[in-house]
Design an enzyme around this catalytic site. Structure first.
Site, mmCIF file in Angstrom:
data_model
loop_
_atom_site.group_PDB
_atom_site.id
_atom_site.type_symbol
_atom_site.label_atom_id
_atom_site.label_comp_id
_atom_site.label_asym_id
_atom_site.label_seq_id
_atom_site.Cartn_x
_atom_site.Cartn_y
_atom_site.Cartn_z
ATOM 1 N N PRO A 44 73.529 11.919 0.924
ATOM 2 C CA PRO A 44 72.900 12.782 1.977
ATOM 3 C C PRO A 44 74.055 13.914 2.074
ATOM 4 O O PRO A 44 75.228 13.556 2.006
ATOM 5 C CB PRO A 44 73.051 11.894 3.222
ATOM 6 C CG PRO A 44 73.720 10.749 2.716
ATOM 7 C CD PRO A 44 73.829 10.658 1.364
ATOM 8 N N MET A 45 73.616 15.119 2.061
ATOM 9 C CA MET A 45 74.871 16.158 2.292
ATOM 10 C C MET A 45 73.916 17.047 3.156
ATOM 11 O O MET A 45 72.969 17.820 2.682
ATOM 12 C CB MET A 45 75.188 16.904 0.925
ATOM 13 C CG MET A 45 76.114 16.283 0.191
ATOM 14 S SD MET A 45 76.794 17.142 -0.976
ATOM 15 C CE MET A 45 75.992 17.228 -2.224
ATOM 16 N N GLN A 97 68.190 9.895 5.973
ATOM 17 C CA GLN A 97 69.245 9.557 6.952
ATOM 18 C C GLN A 97 69.211 9.997 8.241
ATOM 19 O O GLN A 97 69.166 11.138 8.533
ATOM 20 C CB GLN A 97 70.669 10.100 6.063
ATOM 21 C CG GLN A 97 71.808 9.366 6.996
ATOM 22 C CD GLN A 97 73.153 10.044 6.546
ATOM 23 O OE1 GLN A 97 73.128 10.997 6.776
ATOM 24 N NE2 GLN A 97 74.174 8.867 5.878
ATOM 25 N N CYS A 130 79.981 10.613 9.455
ATOM 26 C CA CYS A 130 80.314 11.948 9.679
ATOM 27 C C CYS A 130 81.350 12.267 10.638
ATOM 28 O O CYS A 130 81.683 11.799 11.513
ATOM 29 C CB CYS A 130 79.023 12.510 10.320
ATOM 30 S SG CYS A 130 79.266 14.433 10.596
ATOM 31 N N LYS A 170 75.766 3.980 6.477
ATOM 32 C CA LYS A 170 76.959 4.522 5.525
ATOM 33 C C LYS A 170 78.049 4.723 6.526
ATOM 34 O O LYS A 170 77.925 5.414 7.514
ATOM 35 C CB LYS A 170 76.310 5.975 5.047
ATOM 36 C CG LYS A 170 77.378 6.608 4.147
ATOM 37 C CD LYS A 170 76.563 7.844 3.462
ATOM 38 C CE LYS A 170 77.478 8.740 2.583
ATOM 39 N NZ LYS A 170 78.437 9.690 3.040
ATOM 40 N N GLY A 232 82.322 8.540 -2.776
ATOM 41 C CA GLY A 232 83.827 9.263 -2.601
ATOM 42 C C GLY A 232 84.656 9.373 -3.989
ATOM 43 O O GLY A 232 84.863 8.591 -4.670
ATOM 44 N N ASP A 233 84.671 10.709 -4.348
ATOM 45 C CA ASP A 233 85.389 11.137 -5.644
ATOM 46 C C ASP A 233 84.614 10.573 -7.027
ATOM 47 O O ASP A 233 85.344 10.424 -7.908
ATOM 48 C CB ASP A 233 86.879 10.633 -5.577
ATOM 49 C CG ASP A 233 87.530 11.368 -4.715
ATOM 50 O OD1 ASP A 233 87.084 12.546 -4.064
ATOM 51 O OD2 ASP A 233 88.953 10.988 -4.263
ATOM 52 N N ARG A 256 79.571 15.893 -4.009
ATOM 53 C CA ARG A 256 80.186 17.094 -4.611
ATOM 54 C C ARG A 256 79.850 17.225 -5.832
ATOM 55 O O ARG A 256 79.959 18.318 -6.440
ATOM 56 C CB ARG A 256 81.583 17.354 -3.992
ATOM 57 C CG ARG A 256 81.480 17.549 -2.434
ATOM 58 C CD ARG A 256 82.911 17.653 -2.091
ATOM 59 N NE ARG A 256 83.665 16.147 -2.411
ATOM 60 C CZ ARG A 256 84.972 15.998 -2.119
ATOM 61 N NH1 ARG A 256 85.612 16.898 -1.701
ATOM 62 N NH2 ARG A 256 85.423 14.604 -2.263
HETATM 63 C C1 FMN Z 1 78.783 19.556 2.376
HETATM 64 C C2 FMN Z 1 78.610 17.856 2.567
HETATM 65 C C3 FMN Z 1 77.713 17.584 3.510
HETATM 66 C C4 FMN Z 1 77.850 16.279 3.662
HETATM 67 N N1 FMN Z 1 76.750 15.757 4.528
HETATM 68 C C5 FMN Z 1 76.724 14.348 4.670
HETATM 69 C C6 FMN Z 1 75.427 13.828 5.376
HETATM 70 O O1 FMN Z 1 74.810 14.511 6.068
HETATM 71 N N2 FMN Z 1 75.624 12.558 5.642
HETATM 72 C C7 FMN Z 1 76.385 11.725 5.110
HETATM 73 O O2 FMN Z 1 76.276 10.435 5.274
HETATM 74 N N3 FMN Z 1 77.412 12.073 4.218
HETATM 75 C C8 FMN Z 1 77.586 13.512 4.173
HETATM 76 N N4 FMN Z 1 78.672 13.937 3.379
HETATM 77 C C9 FMN Z 1 79.372 12.985 2.715
HETATM 78 C C10 FMN Z 1 79.085 12.410 1.383
HETATM 79 O O3 FMN Z 1 77.767 11.931 1.218
HETATM 80 C C11 FMN Z 1 79.805 11.789 0.396
HETATM 81 O O4 FMN Z 1 80.049 10.762 1.173
HETATM 82 C C12 FMN Z 1 81.560 12.533 0.665
HETATM 83 O O5 FMN Z 1 81.204 13.967 -0.030
HETATM 84 C C13 FMN Z 1 82.182 11.854 -0.574
HETATM 85 O O6 FMN Z 1 81.626 11.844 -1.736
HETATM 86 P P1 FMN Z 1 82.234 12.910 -3.011
HETATM 87 O O7 FMN Z 1 83.495 12.831 -3.222
HETATM 88 O O8 FMN Z 1 81.156 12.281 -4.020
HETATM 89 O O9 FMN Z 1 81.749 14.295 -2.627
HETATM 90 C C14 FMN Z 1 78.798 15.401 3.242
HETATM 91 C C15 FMN Z 1 79.614 15.820 2.192
HETATM 92 C C16 FMN Z 1 79.533 17.168 1.864
HETATM 93 C C17 FMN Z 1 80.544 17.674 0.975
#
Ligand code: FMN
Length: 339
Positions: A44-45, A97, A130, A170, A232-233, A256
């Site tokens: 989710p983003m 979510q 969040c 989450k 994460g990462d 990301r």
């Molecule tokens: C722009 C952005 C928006 C995000 N929005 C959400 C969200 O709406 N809900 C959520 O649980 N996590 C959200 N996250 C967190 C990601 O789902 C993820 O857990 C976090 O970025 C770590 O993963 P990564 O290192 O692969 O980016 C967001 C992250 C980013 C960068």
């Protein structure tokens, strides 16, 4: 053109599937744990994972994709938030979510989302991760990590509101640096009926800084019997495979790492031509799903990253407004690269 038609016409040129296959096709009646085994999920983003983005991710090989986080209060009081909940017809199903802090509103949201999406609701996830102050100030998101009793009540409320729909949570390592609560907290969520736990291995106060700790994935997996989803990462396909092989995670989420890279899920190495084609496909999907085309500005930066003259193309996209204008920039990039 519908999103499905866009994908059928432009997906394969970009090294993507021509359609979105159902989540764990053929395993519909199997428990979530089995359907999640080894799966790579589109995380989710907020502000990113709209229908067009999810379709791209799933055409790139994501087993399932999450909505942006949706406010339970928003669903209760207005119409706008419902736009975040509705899957596009090209999506067989999505994970939705929710965020909030009031069990009663969660119950109502769960009930209404389940009724509206029916079979197309793969699971309901509750955001307890969040870190944004605007959210935590109201006791929502990662603030719930400090109130396991309330968080458990929320899980139960969602299960009551949407019987038969898997309810997942989450979480992060904890809210404050060096105060890891994830294993104990996850156990409480499992006791309340959570069907899986996604863990982002950072403390909320870290926001997105520092390295995610995958050790916490193991500590949570040791604490619960339900599947753990690592987050994460996970920034590459190789990292996703490593997370699955080296941690106790059942599935992995990519956030990301999907920027300009829907192939992160399959491990396909795109050519420059495929990257340009993917940007074009994505722009057409934004149009087909009725999204704001402004989103294509950041997409251009992501898809063209690493190409010769990338800064020039990114700047050119910054002044585009319509789909045609974005597609014209893509045509220029193609001509300049001879791709
Ligand atoms: C722009 C952005 C928006 C995000 N929005 C959400 C969200 O709406 N809900 C959520 O649980 N996590 C959200 N996250 C967190 C990601 O789902 C993820 O857990 C976090 O970025 C770590 O993963 P990564 O290192 O692969 O980016 C967001 C992250 C980013 C960068």
């Amino acid at each position: 053109m519908t999103a499905g038609e866009v994908l059928a016409s432009f997906g394969p040129v970009a090294g993507l599937a021509p359609r979105v296959e159902p989540f764990a096709a053929g395993e519909k009646d199997r428990p979530l744990a089995e359907r999640l085994a080894g799966a790579l999920l589109m995380a989710p983003m907020a502000g990113v994972s709209d229908a067009a983005y999810r379709v791209m991710a799933r055409a790139g090989g994501a087993a399932l994709a999450y909505s942006e986080m949706v406010s339970c209060a928003g669903l209760h009081y207005g119409e706008k938030s419902w736009e975040l909940v509705d899957p596009n017809p090209a999506e067989p199903e999505i994970a939705v979510q929710l965020f909030g802090s009031k069990p009663e509103l969660f119950r109502e949201s769960a009930e209404r989302v389940a009724a509206r999406l029916g079979e197309r609701l793969a699971l309901l996830d509750i955001n307890m991760a969040c870190p944004v102050p605007k959210v935590t100030r109201k006791g929502e998101g990662s603030a719930l990590l400090e109130d396991p009793a309330l968080a458990a009540q929320i899980v139960r409320a969602c299960r009551e509101g949407a019987p038969g729909v898997p309810v997942t949570v989450k979480i992060r390592r904890g809210r404050y640096a060096r105060q890891e609560v994830a294993p104990e907290f996850a156990r409480a969520m499992e006791a309340a009926g959570a069907a899986a736990v996604a863990v982002h291995g950072r403390f909320a106060t870290q926001m997105y800084h520092g390295e995610a700790d995958w050790g916490v994935i193991d500590r949570v997996a040791d604490a619960v019997g339900v599947p753990v989803i690592a987050s994460g990462d996970v920034l590459s396909h190789e990292a996703a495979e490593r997370a699955l092989a080296q941690t106790g995670a059942t599935a992995v989420m990519v956030a990301r790492g999907t920027y300009g890279n829907p192939w992160v899920f399959s491990g396909h190495e795109p050519s420059a031509g495929e990257k340009i084609a993917a940007f074009e496909c994505h722009v057409r999907l934004l149009e087909a799903t009725g999204a704001h085309l402004k989103r294509a500005r950041s997409l251009a930066g992501w898809y063209f990253k690493g190409m010769p003259d990338a800064a020039r193309w990114r700047n050119a996209a910054m002044s585009c407004v319509t789909a045609e204008e974005f597609l014209a920039v893509a045509a220029e990039v193609r001509a300049a690269l001879g791709a």
